[in-house]
Design an enzyme around this catalytic site. Structure first.
Site, PDB file in Angstrom:
ATOM      1  CD  GLU A  90      -2.417  -1.089   2.834  1.00 26.26           C
ATOM      2  OE1 GLU A  90      -3.078  -2.070   3.156  1.00 26.26           O
ATOM      3  OE2 GLU A  90      -2.283  -0.091   3.558  1.00 26.26           O
ATOM      4  CB  CYS A 121       2.338   7.106   3.913  1.00 23.94           C
ATOM      5  SG  CYS A 121       2.614   5.795   5.097  1.00 23.94           S
ATOM      6  CB  CYS A 128       5.690  -5.967   9.113  1.00 22.97           C
ATOM      7  SG  CYS A 128       6.979  -5.354  10.243  1.00 22.97           S
ATOM      8  CB  CYS A 132       3.441  -3.933  16.340  1.00 28.04           C
ATOM      9  SG  CYS A 132       5.208  -3.643  16.139  1.00 28.04           S
ATOM     10  CB  CYS A 135       0.649  -2.916  13.359  1.00 31.88           C
ATOM     11  SG  CYS A 135       1.147  -2.678  11.648  1.00 31.88           S
ATOM     12  CB  CYS A 352       0.607   1.013   7.810  1.00 35.41           C
ATOM     13  SG  CYS A 352       1.158   0.004   9.156  1.00 35.41           S
TER      14      CYS A 352
END
Ligand code: SAH
Ligand code: SF4
Length: 361
Positions: A90, A121, A128, A132, A135, A352
């Site tokens: 994205e 951004c 990832c 976290c 997220c 995100c």
């Protein structure tokens, strides 16, 4: 071969292999990064045979647009790109300023002047590995690193879109999907390419890298003395709380992260930003603010707080406006500057990883 993966020297080598005169590489470079060409036919200053070679051997886009969404106020555009291996990434364009058009839009992600900013951004990885808990990207896990060219191409896509309106990108934040310091070399190569003279020439000071706090890379970044802004995702003022949100805190404790931050400020004389997702009842109390202020005392820094963007995989909720204001007040009374950032593009899932997450599911 993706053309944005090549730096100028590699482009020179390639054209030399093709028996082209040396000055051709500069022409291709300028076509790509100054004129924003994205197909061989546009390079009208090149010979027909070279244009054909380009068409045969290189690609100008590493992805297709899978979905794009504009926020209802039209100030945020989010694009979901599909890579050839079907991974999704994205990138978001945020327009700030234009007070004549929209008096509500004045906030800026770095808390500084906000007039007519066009902030991108962008993503550095598909997924990832840092996990976290709040997220959306962390919730989907790690897919792969992006190449430098795949990072650059996100910028070029939006730069072309803005150019049609006689506008240009003013700021780039590496806060999309992924942990930039986990993909350090490709991320820095992408920044260098976009920063390149006679090319896109995008000033280093207009980039902001955000990291979850990978200590060795923060120190390496400090040693490289880049002019790029650095933001650290802190979110908690003690290890117990931080580790419950950011698993990487098992490896790098807050003290080590803050030591690396002090080192960064010493080396670069640049102010560092701490990011803080305000979660109702978790990290938004005046006590937490005081604890945070104590830890940050003496460090040239700024806290960027933003109410949590709720995600399906996490039960935490956003802080209220009042609690956010009180948090800022407590920090500032203790001498730590703080900005409360508006949540942008909530209605287009601009947190995100959120758009990719929803398309995948
Ligand atoms: N991996 C890097 C950069 C990408 S995330 C990092 O973690 O810093 C960019 C920022 O968005 C980070 O500060 C991250 O903590 C924050 N973030 C992630 N999910 C969020 C959410 N649901 N609400 C608010 N902020 C979030
Ligand atoms: Fe990765 Fe950053 Fe999301 Fe953490 S907040 S999972 S580091 S993208």
């Amino acid at each position: 071969m993706l053309i944005y993966d090549l730096d100028l020297a590699s482009l020179e080598n390639l054209l030399e292999e093709w028996n082209e005169p040396a000055y051709r590489a500069k022409q291709v470079w300028q076509g790509l990064y100054q004129h924003l060409y994205n197909s061989p036919e546009q390079f009208t200053n090149l010979s027909k045979s070279l244009r054909e070679k380009l068409a045969e051997h290189v690609t100008f886009s590493p992805f297709i647009v899978k979905v794009y969404q504009d926020s209802s106020d039209r100030y945020t555009r989010k694009t979901l790109f599909e890579l050839p291996d079907k991974n999704l990434i994205e990138a978001v364009l945020m327009r700030y300023g234009d007070p004549a058009d929209n008096p509500q839009i004045t906030a800026s992600p770095t808390g500084r002047g906000a007039k007519n900013r066009r902030t991108l951004c962008i993503s550095t990885q598909a997924g990832c590995a840092m996990g976290c808990v709040f997220c959306a990207t962390g919730q989907m896990g790690f897919k792969r690193h992006l190449s430098s060219g795949e990072i650059v191409a996100q910028v070029m896509y939006y730069a072309r879109m803005l150019k049609e309106k006689n506008e240009s990108v003013t700021n780039i934040v590496l806060m999309g999907m992924g942990e930039p310091f986990h993909n350090y070399d490709n991320t820095m190569a992408a920044i260098d390419r976009l920063n390149g003279a006679d090319g896109f020439n995008f000033g280093a000071r207009r980039f902001t890298i955000s990291t979850v706090g990978l200590v060795p890379q923060i120190r390496r970044f400090a040693d490289e003395k880049r002019q790029v802004n650095l933001a650290i995702s802190l979110h908690a003022a003690d290890d117990e709380s931080r580790v419950s949100m950011l698993p990487i805190n098992k490896k790098y404790k807050i003290n080590e992260v803050l030591d690396a931050c002090r080192y960064y400020v010493e080396q670069t004389h640049r102010r560092i930003t701490f990011e803080w997702a305000l979660i109702n009842g978790v990290n938004d109390t005046p006590e937490v603010a005081k604890k945070l202020a104590m830890r940050l005392k003496g460090l040239m820094c700024h806290v960027n707080a933003i109410p949590l963007n709720p995600t399906t995989g996490y039960t935490g909720q956003a802080t209220s406006r009042e609690r956010a204001a009180a948090f800022k007040e407590s920090l500032e009374q203790a001498g730590i500057p703080c900005t409360i950032r508006m949540r942008r593009g909530i209605d287009i899932q601009a947190g995100c990883g959120q758009l990719a997450g929803s398309v995948v599911s």
